[in-house]
Structures are given as structure tokens and as C-alpha cells.
Design a protein around this motif. Structure first.
Motif, PDB file in Angstrom:
ATOM      1  N   ARG A 485       9.246 -15.021  18.304  1.00  0.00           N
ATOM      2  CA  ARG A 485       8.785 -15.975  19.313  1.00  0.00           C
ATOM      3  C   ARG A 485       7.411 -15.542  19.818  1.00  0.00           C
ATOM      4  O   ARG A 485       7.244 -14.428  20.314  1.00  0.00           O
ATOM      5  CB  ARG A 485       9.763 -16.070  20.480  1.00  0.00           C
ATOM      6  N   LEU A 486       6.445 -16.437  19.697  1.00  0.00           N
ATOM      7  CA  LEU A 486       5.088 -16.181  20.166  1.00  0.00           C
ATOM      8  C   LEU A 486       4.868 -16.945  21.460  1.00  0.00           C
ATOM      9  O   LEU A 486       5.031 -18.166  21.504  1.00  0.00           O
ATOM     10  CB  LEU A 486       4.082 -16.626  19.114  1.00  0.00           C
ATOM     11  N   VAL A 487       4.534 -16.236  22.554  1.00  0.00           N
ATOM     12  CA  VAL A 487       4.321 -16.864  23.858  1.00  0.00           C
ATOM     13  C   VAL A 487       2.937 -16.485  24.365  1.00  0.00           C
ATOM     14  O   VAL A 487       2.296 -15.569  23.845  1.00  0.00           O
ATOM     15  CB  VAL A 487       5.407 -16.431  24.882  1.00  0.00           C
ATOM     16  N   ASP A 488       2.464 -17.182  25.401  1.00  0.00           N
ATOM     17  CA  ASP A 488       1.159 -16.838  25.970  1.00  0.00           C
ATOM     18  C   ASP A 488       1.272 -15.539  26.762  1.00  0.00           C
ATOM     19  O   ASP A 488       2.365 -15.086  27.100  1.00  0.00           O
ATOM     20  CB  ASP A 488       0.595 -17.979  26.814  1.00  0.00           C
ATOM     21  N   SER A 489       0.118 -14.942  27.042  1.00  0.00           N
ATOM     22  CA  SER A 489       0.111 -13.608  27.647  1.00  0.00           C
ATOM     23  C   SER A 489       0.774 -13.576  29.022  1.00  0.00           C
ATOM     24  O   SER A 489       1.460 -12.607  29.363  1.00  0.00           O
ATOM     25  CB  SER A 489      -1.321 -13.075  27.730  1.00  0.00           C
ATOM     26  N   ASN A 490       0.597 -14.619  29.821  1.00  0.00           N
ATOM     27  CA  ASN A 490       1.200 -14.637  31.148  1.00  0.00           C
ATOM     28  C   ASN A 490       2.725 -14.678  31.060  1.00  0.00           C
ATOM     29  O   ASN A 490       3.427 -13.970  31.800  1.00  0.00           O
ATOM     30  CB  ASN A 490       0.693 -15.841  31.949  1.00  0.00           C
ATOM     31  N   GLN A 491       3.252 -15.516  30.163  1.00  0.00           N
ATOM     32  CA  GLN A 491       4.698 -15.588  29.995  1.00  0.00           C
ATOM     33  C   GLN A 491       5.239 -14.278  29.445  1.00  0.00           C
ATOM     34  O   GLN A 491       6.310 -13.810  29.846  1.00  0.00           O
ATOM     35  CB  GLN A 491       5.065 -16.746  29.069  1.00  0.00           C
ATOM     36  N   TYR A 492       4.482 -13.679  28.537  1.00  0.00           N
ATOM     37  CA  TYR A 492       4.894 -12.401  27.961  1.00  0.00           C
ATOM     38  C   TYR A 492       5.006 -11.333  29.047  1.00  0.00           C
ATOM     39  O   TYR A 492       6.008 -10.606  29.119  1.00  0.00           O
ATOM     40  CB  TYR A 492       3.892 -11.971  26.899  1.00  0.00           C
ATOM     41  N   ARG A 495       8.110 -11.944  31.198  1.00  0.00           N
ATOM     42  CA  ARG A 495       9.368 -11.649  30.511  1.00  0.00           C
ATOM     43  C   ARG A 495       9.564 -10.145  30.322  1.00  0.00           C
ATOM     44  O   ARG A 495      10.695  -9.642  30.448  1.00  0.00           O
ATOM     45  CB  ARG A 495       9.419 -12.377  29.160  1.00  0.00           C
ATOM     46  N   VAL A 496       8.498  -9.429  30.047  1.00  0.00           N
ATOM     47  CA  VAL A 496       8.612  -7.982  29.901  1.00  0.00           C
ATOM     48  C   VAL A 496       8.952  -7.343  31.239  1.00  0.00           C
ATOM     49  O   VAL A 496       9.774  -6.418  31.310  1.00  0.00           O
ATOM     50  CB  VAL A 496       7.314  -7.390  29.312  1.00  0.00           C
ATOM     51  N   ARG A 497       8.356  -7.820  32.316  1.00  0.00           N
ATOM     52  CA  ARG A 497       8.672  -7.284  33.638  1.00  0.00           C
ATOM     53  C   ARG A 497      10.144  -7.434  33.973  1.00  0.00           C
ATOM     54  O   ARG A 497      10.735  -6.589  34.648  1.00  0.00           O
ATOM     55  CB  ARG A 497       7.833  -8.003  34.701  1.00  0.00           C
ATOM     56  N   GLU A 498      10.758  -8.525  33.499  1.00  0.00           N
ATOM     57  CA  GLU A 498      12.166  -8.805  33.799  1.00  0.00           C
ATOM     58  C   GLU A 498      13.098  -8.352  32.677  1.00  0.00           C
ATOM     59  O   GLU A 498      14.295  -8.638  32.716  1.00  0.00           O
ATOM     60  CB  GLU A 498      12.334 -10.309  34.041  1.00  0.00           C
ATOM     61  N   PHE A 499      12.572  -7.656  31.672  1.00  0.00           N
ATOM     62  CA  PHE A 499      13.334  -7.163  30.523  1.00  0.00           C
ATOM     63  C   PHE A 499      14.041  -8.299  29.787  1.00  0.00           C
ATOM     64  O   PHE A 499      15.145  -8.126  29.258  1.00  0.00           O
ATOM     65  CB  PHE A 499      14.341  -6.095  30.951  1.00  0.00           C
ATOM     66  N   ASP A 500      13.385  -9.440  29.736  1.00  0.00           N
ATOM     67  CA  ASP A 500      13.947 -10.622  29.094  1.00  0.00           C
ATOM     68  C   ASP A 500      13.487 -10.679  27.633  1.00  0.00           C
ATOM     69  O   ASP A 500      12.677 -11.526  27.247  1.00  0.00           O
ATOM     70  CB  ASP A 500      13.517 -11.881  29.861  1.00  0.00           C
ATOM     71  N   TYR A 501      13.992  -9.773  26.829  1.00  0.00           N
ATOM     72  CA  TYR A 501      13.631  -9.707  25.416  1.00  0.00           C
ATOM     73  C   TYR A 501      14.665  -8.854  24.687  1.00  0.00           C
ATOM     74  O   TYR A 501      15.393  -8.071  25.302  1.00  0.00           O
ATOM     75  CB  TYR A 501      12.240  -9.102  25.230  1.00  0.00           C
ATOM     76  N   ILE A 504      10.334  -5.889  21.475  1.00  0.00           N
ATOM     77  CA  ILE A 504       8.908  -6.149  21.654  1.00  0.00           C
ATOM     78  C   ILE A 504       8.118  -5.099  20.885  1.00  0.00           C
ATOM     79  O   ILE A 504       8.655  -4.053  20.507  1.00  0.00           O
ATOM     80  CB  ILE A 504       8.477  -6.121  23.139  1.00  0.00           C
ATOM     81  N   THR A 505       6.851  -5.384  20.651  1.00  0.00           N
ATOM     82  CA  THR A 505       5.948  -4.356  20.157  1.00  0.00           C
ATOM     83  C   THR A 505       5.225  -3.792  21.377  1.00  0.00           C
ATOM     84  O   THR A 505       4.712  -4.547  22.199  1.00  0.00           O
ATOM     85  CB  THR A 505       4.935  -4.930  19.163  1.00  0.00           C
ATOM     86  N   GLN A 506       5.217  -2.477  21.509  1.00  0.00           N
ATOM     87  CA  GLN A 506       4.659  -1.889  22.718  1.00  0.00           C
ATOM     88  C   GLN A 506       4.017  -0.553  22.401  1.00  0.00           C
ATOM     89  O   GLN A 506       4.517   0.208  21.557  1.00  0.00           O
ATOM     90  CB  GLN A 506       5.762  -1.682  23.763  1.00  0.00           C
ATOM     91  N   VAL A 527      15.936   1.901  34.941  1.00  0.00           N
ATOM     92  CA  VAL A 527      16.526   0.973  33.976  1.00  0.00           C
ATOM     93  C   VAL A 527      16.576  -0.449  34.517  1.00  0.00           C
ATOM     94  O   VAL A 527      16.294  -1.421  33.812  1.00  0.00           O
ATOM     95  CB  VAL A 527      17.939   1.439  33.563  1.00  0.00           C
ATOM     96  N   SER A 528      16.932  -0.591  35.795  1.00  0.00           N
ATOM     97  CA  SER A 528      17.103  -1.917  36.389  1.00  0.00           C
ATOM     98  C   SER A 528      15.955  -2.306  37.310  1.00  0.00           C
ATOM     99  O   SER A 528      16.035  -3.342  37.971  1.00  0.00           O
ATOM    100  CB  SER A 528      18.427  -1.974  37.162  1.00  0.00           C
ATOM    101  N   ALA A 529      14.926  -1.495  37.359  1.00  0.00           N
ATOM    102  CA  ALA A 529      13.794  -1.778  38.251  1.00  0.00           C
ATOM    103  C   ALA A 529      12.802  -2.683  37.548  1.00  0.00           C
ATOM    104  O   ALA A 529      12.031  -2.232  36.693  1.00  0.00           O
ATOM    105  CB  ALA A 529      13.127  -0.478  38.684  1.00  0.00           C
ATOM    106  N   ASN A 530      12.818  -3.975  37.882  1.00  0.00           N
ATOM    107  CA  ASN A 530      11.899  -4.916  37.256  1.00  0.00           C
ATOM    108  C   ASN A 530      10.458  -4.430  37.382  1.00  0.00           C
ATOM    109  O   ASN A 530      10.030  -4.003  38.456  1.00  0.00           O
ATOM    110  CB  ASN A 530      12.022  -6.298  37.896  1.00  0.00           C
ATOM    111  N   GLY A 531       9.737  -4.519  36.288  1.00  0.00           N
ATOM    112  CA  GLY A 531       8.349  -4.077  36.290  1.00  0.00           C
ATOM    113  C   GLY A 531       8.173  -2.636  35.869  1.00  0.00           C
ATOM    114  O   GLY A 531       7.035  -2.188  35.681  1.00  0.00           O
ATOM    115  N   SER A 532       9.260  -1.886  35.711  1.00  0.00           N
ATOM    116  CA  SER A 532       9.119  -0.504  35.262  1.00  0.00           C
ATOM    117  C   SER A 532       8.706  -0.482  33.801  1.00  0.00           C
ATOM    118  O   SER A 532       8.823  -1.475  33.078  1.00  0.00           O
ATOM    119  CB  SER A 532      10.431   0.270  35.452  1.00  0.00           C
TER     120      SER A 532
END
Length: 613
Positions: A485-492, A495-501, A504-506, A527-532
Motif C-alpha cells: 500500500r502506497l500512501v502520501d507522506s502525511n498519512q504515512y 499511521r506509523v505514529r499509531e502503529f497502524d501497519y 514498514i521500511t524504516q 510499546v503502547s506509546a503512540n509516536g514512540s
């Protein structure tokens, strides 16, 4: 002035304690303890381990051209879908490029040619005892915000409290061991720590951006949107076009311009960032002269796109600048919060489906080396079998670790042997069977539940599809269904901040002196801290203890051994499919830009460059 103040304070303290000792309130033993632990001396700089390279009164960093001329405009490109904030310190929104670097000063400034040393910037000096149980910063009376107001200890306290309560969760974790803050005078502030084993704290507190308390008094932190904020750095926001471009203007009366840690730096009169949504368009814009400097991350572009008359006659310069910093770990990151990736055998099996040798040869023109450590390109990387002090550290956890960590050196799967990819896929199949999977009707499913093994790879860079698709095809041969799934940078970012994936490549960067940031990467508390930045969802008590040991390392040698132990445990956890690394910065720039002859160990830093008059 600082030494006079300290001597006076110590004399008064001893007189008071002597009186108490005479009356029996304080024992002679207590008094002897105080006398054997005198107040620390104020120093101009500090190294994490040992002594800093630069002596008191040094004129400038060695890798800097102190005579670099001021002037000109540096034009840069950002490949992203714009920005909607000037606040880089909160989890909300996407901050404009350059805000943190150019608008805000810190208490201390790092040295790019040492493992981890800091020197006074806003703080003229710092004081910390041998056990580093606290630190006191003595602020420069000349330090100013951009509106002319002095920077005071109250601003430092405000910055700490704001960042750790209203800022990104990173700050709360990074400075978790601070137990008390005391403003001792308008230009003197002390931080006490919960434990004396976190020797890095006096240095990393010095990295904290200092915010103006008076500016935020009637504003809500984090909701200023696109209102240019007040800072103390070398630049201010000159103008911007929302989401498309931003221009910074250098301040002629910048308060720190003549300090040793700033001499020869921040040389451009203006710095402009323009936003592009496509990297191919950005590359062509660079070659057409729309901006001045580019870091190239694509091996294909580096091999094929940087040619033509302007490169031949030196109008545009292409340069691979060697560096000696740890390259960290880039890879396909498994989100182990997801049930499908909770079993390390499954994760290990999938690493055998990535064909690095084919990828490097056919996509990257053989430019890369395979990554086998989270601390690659440094003495912190583990290798071979554990021995000596590293083995001693790991022995404590033998019952909690797999036997392979003691008997089998880690090496990312390769396909350059006789069996090639086919042999690797057989190994992957065996691992999946041992994890309870089997193939039914051409699909890999769990033998008990019948649930298929399928997942999604989340991307925001279209150029990375050419790396993912061969990996996807190899997994399909195992009956594993992978979607991309390819998304724009803002959505990416969101989603990464909320671990919604699922995957990912990181790239997980590392410094030459790992410390508190390792909590943000690996500790169970994140583990559960959004944005970590615990992208993989690592939740392992052994890793937790090893992270603490790294943070508490008393000297460089012990830091190296503890980091190697942590590295080895992370590798055996198979949290990523390792990619590749390159110990060079691939840069291209128009010839009116100049850089110092000497490159520091940390590599290219545009803040040291200048424009030819």
C-alpha cells in the motif's frame, strides 16, 4: 564569577555543618563525608566518557572553516506533501523543515568529531559531581531570544516542563530520570536525578531546545499552527507559502555568532525549502538549477542520473563523502503487536525470502554492503560468537535466551552460495512448519486455525516499490500473500505514529554513544506509546535490562560490551529483515557551494558550508 560564587557557597555550608556537628545534630562522620565530596567545578564542556577533546577557551571546532564568508542563499528541496505546523515538538501535525534546527538554541552544543561531547552554548558552563547525580547549568548573561529578551533559568524550567508534559512522548521518556528542578538564580538552574547510574543525563539535557516562557504565556502550546514562533537561534522565519515553501533569514545580531561553538557555522543569509511531491521531479529540478544541494538515497539515480555537461564542466559537483558514524539498521520492520508476527520463527522465516545479493546487483549497481548489526560501521557492532565481557553479560540471561545466541553467529541470509534463493526458501518453509504453518491449496495457513499468513507492506516512497515487489514475489512462492500500500507522506506519518501497519521500511539511526534513546527504540514501556520509535513493538524483559545497562555504562569499554550484547539479542529476535548500508554521504551540489576540507566523523553537515561570494 562562577568559581567565586561556588567557594562562597561551600564556605557557608561548611560553617553551618560545623555548627550542627558541635551541637550533635550532624555527626563528625557526616561532616567528613561532605568534606570528601566537595561541590563540583564548573567546566566549559563534558564528554560522555573520559575528557572532552577541546580545552577551555578553544577558538572553534577543528573541522570548521572559521573564516567562512557570510552571505548567499541555500535552496533546498523536501519530498513530502507539505507542512501544517511550525511546532516540531508535538505529536500533532507535520512541522516545516528546518524549524527545530534553525529557530532554537540549546544549553549545550555537540562536537561532530567526537563520540559524544558537549560544549557550552546557552549554558556558559555546567557542574556535575563524579556520580553525575545532578547537573547545574550556569547560563550566559548574553543569551537572548530573538525579541531581545534574556534567556533565564525560568525559561529552561518552562521548556523542560512543557516538553515533558505537552510535547512529543519522546521527551517524557528521554528525560524520565529527572526528579527535581531548582532555579537557584536567574542564570543558574539545577536538575536532580532519580538514579546515579544514568551518566548521560547531564549531556542530553543540554540538547533540550529552550523555549521562551514569556512568548507562550498567552498561547496554547501545540496549537500555534502556522504562526511563526519566537526562538533564540541563528535564523527566523522570513516568509512562507503554506505547505509549499519556507524561507529562513539569518539574524545579523544573533547573540551567539562569535562563540567558539558557532564560529564558521550558519553562513547563509537565507535558507529556502521548496516542497515536491515526487522525487523524480525534484531531481530534475535540481539539475535545472531550482535548488542547490541534494542528498541522493537512490543507488540507481547515483549511478545513472548524475551526468551531462554541467557535471563534466564542474558546474554541478557529485561527491561521495566518507563518514565514520554508525549506519544503524535499515530494514523491513515487523510490527510484532500483530498476531501474525508474534512468533520469532515466523519472522526469521520471512528474512530468508529477501534476496539482498540480487537486489544489490540488479537494482543498486553493487553499491551496498549487507547490514548485520543495529550498530553497523562502528566498534559497537556484535560479531562472531560472544566472548569475554560480552559473554559474561549474556550468561545472566541464558535461561531466557535461545541457545543459538551462544553457538551460532548472526548473519543475515545470503543467496550467493550453491543453493541460492531456492535453498533459503526451503529453510523458510522448515521454520514455518515448526511454527505451526502448512500449505493448503497453494496458501500458507496456520495448521490449527486455518488462518492464512498474509500481511501488508506500508510505503510512502514510490521508488521503494522496486525493492518490495521482488520480496513479495519470493514470499508468494511460499504461499504467503503480501499486498503493498502506497500512501502520501502525511498519512504515512500518522499511521506509523499509531502503529497502524503490518510491516514498514524504516531506518533506525544510531550514534557512537548510545544511551537513553534506546528506551525509545526497544523498551517495553514504549510499546503502547503512540509516536514512540519502538516500531517493531519490542517487549522483552531481557532487552529492557540490557537497555538499562547501556544507559548506565560507567566507561567506554563497558558501553561497547553492553551495546554488543543488546545488539546480539535484538538480532536474534528477528524484529527486522536487514537491508544494506553505505559508509558514505552521496551528495550533489552546485559549484558555488563550498565545504570545509576536513569532514568530521559524523559526516556532511550543511551548517558548516558556505556560498562563494
Amino acid at each position: 564569577m562562577t568559581k567565586t560564587y561556588n567557594i562562597s557557597r561551600i564556605t557557608s555550608l561548611f560553617s553551618f555543618l560545623g555548627l550542627l556537628a558541635a551541637t550533635g545534630v550532624v555527626s563528625a562522620q557526616d561532616l567528613a563525608t561532605v568534606e570528601s565530596n566537595p561541590a563540583p567545578e564548573a567546566v566549559h564542556g563534558m564528554a560522555m566518557h573520559g575528557e572532552p577533546k577541546y580545552p577551555e577557551g578553544f577558538s572553534h571546532f577543528d573541522h570548521i572553516n572559521a573564516e567562512a564568508p557570510k552571505g548567499g542563499t541555500l535552496r533546498m528541496a523536501v519530498v513530502a506533501n507539505g507542512f501544517d505546523s511550525f511546532n516540531p515538538f508535538v505529536i500533532r501535525g507535520v512541522a516545516a523543515a528546518g524549524v527545530n534546527n534553525y529557530l532554537y538554541d540549546t544549553l549545550l552544543e555537540y562536537s561532530a568529531d567526537e563520540p559524544f561531547s558537549m560544549y557550552g552554548l546557552i549554558a556558559e558552563s555546567l557542574e556535575t559531581p563524579e556520580d553525575r547525580s545532578y547537573v547545574t547549568y550556569n547560563l550566559r548573561k548574553s543569551a537572548r531570544f530573538q525579541d531581545g529578551e534574556p534567556i533565564t533559568a525560568e525559561d529552561v524550567k518552562f521548556s523542560f516542563e512543557t516538553l515533558t508534559t505537552k510535547g512529543h512522548p519522546f521527551y517524557r521518556n528521554y528525560y524520565a530520570d529527572v526528579s527535581k528542578i531548582t532555579v537557584e538564580s536567574p542564570h543558574r538552574i539545577r536538575f536532580d536525578f532519580q538514579q546515579t547510574s544514568n551518566r548521560e543525563l547531564p549531556l542530553i539535557l543540554g540538547q533540550m531546545p529552550i523555549l521562551p516562557a514569556h512568548y507562550w504565556e498567552d498561547r496554547e502550546f501545540g496549537k500555534n499552527g502556522l504562526t511563526p514562533p519566537l526562538g533564540s537561534g541563528a535564523y527566523r522565519v522570513d516568509s512562507f507559502e503554506a505547505g509549499r515553501s519556507i524561507i529562513y533569514e539569518r539574524l545579523e545580531d544573533y547573540w551567539a555568532k562569535d562563540l567558539a561553538v558557532r564560529k564558521g557555522r550558519f553562513n547563509f543569509d537565507n535558507i529556502r525549502y521548496d516542497y515536491y511531491t515526487d522525487d523524480t521531479v525534484a531531481l530534475e529540478a535540481f539539475k535545472a538549477g531550482s535548488f542547490d544541494f541534494r542528498v541522493e538515497t537512490s543507488a540507481k539515480n547515483w549511478a545513472t542520473a548524475y551526468s551531462g555537461d554541467k557535471f563534466d564542466d564542474g558546474t554541478i559537483i557529485k561527491e561521495a563523502i566518507e563518514h565514520h558514524r554508525p549506519t544503524g539498521m535499515q530494514g523491513f520492520v515487523f510490527n510484532t503487536r500483530k498476531q501474525i508476527f508474534s512468533d520469532p520463527k515466523v519472522r526469521e522465516a520471512l528474512t530468508y525470502a529477501f534476496d539482498f545479493e540480487w537486489t544489490n546487483k540488479n537494482l543498486f549497481y553493487g553499491q551496498y554492503a549487507r547490514t548485520n548489526s543495529y550498530f553497523e560501521n562502528s566498534d559497537l557492532a556484535s560479531s562472531g560468537l560472544p566472548s569475554g565481557r560480552e559473554l559474561e553479560i549474556l550468561e545472566k540471561y541464558r535461561d531466557q535466551l535461545g541457545e543459538d545466541i551462544f553457538t551460532k553467529p548472526f548473519e543475515a541470509p545470503a543467496t550467493d552460495g550453491k543453493q541460492g534463493l531456492r535453498g533459503n526458501l526451503r529453510t523458510a518453509m522448515e521454520l514455518l512448519r515448526s511454527a505451526g504453518y502448512e500449505v493448503r491449496d497453494g496458501k500458507m495457513v496456520h495448521a490449527e486455525t486455518g488462518n492464512p499468513l498474509k500481511f501488508e507492506v506500508l510505503l510512502f516512497q514510490k521508488t521503494f516499490e522496486r525493492v518490495v515487489l521482488p520480496f513479495k514475489n519470493n514470499l508468494a512462492r511460499l504461499g504467503i500473500d503480501v499486498s503493498v500500500r502506497l500512501v502520501d507522506s502525511n498519512q504515512y506519518v500518522q499511521r506509523v505514529r499509531e502503529f497502524d501497519y503490518d510491516m514498514i521500511t524504516q531506518a533506525i539511526g544510531q550514534s557512537d554513544s548510545p544511551g537513553n534513546e534506546q528506551r525509545e527504540y526497544w523498551h517495553s514501556s514504549t510499546v503502547s506509546a503512540n509516536g514512540s520509535r519502538n516500531y517493531a513493538g519490542v517487549n522483552d524483559p531481557v532487552v529492557d535490562e540490557l537497555v538499562d545497562l547501556v544507559i548506565q555504562a560507567p566507561d567506554r569499554e563497558e558501553l561497547v560490551q553492553r551495546t554488543r550484547a543488546l545488539d546480539r539479542v535484538l538480532l536474534q529476535g528477528h524484529y527486522v529483515v536487514p537491508h544494506w548500508h553505505l559508509a558514505k554521504d552521496r551528495v550533489a551540489y552546485w559549484s558555488h557551494l563550498k565545504h570545509p576540507e576536513k569532514t568530521p566523523k559524523n559526516g556532511t553537515d550543511l551548517d558548516d558550508w558556505w556560498a562563494e561570494p
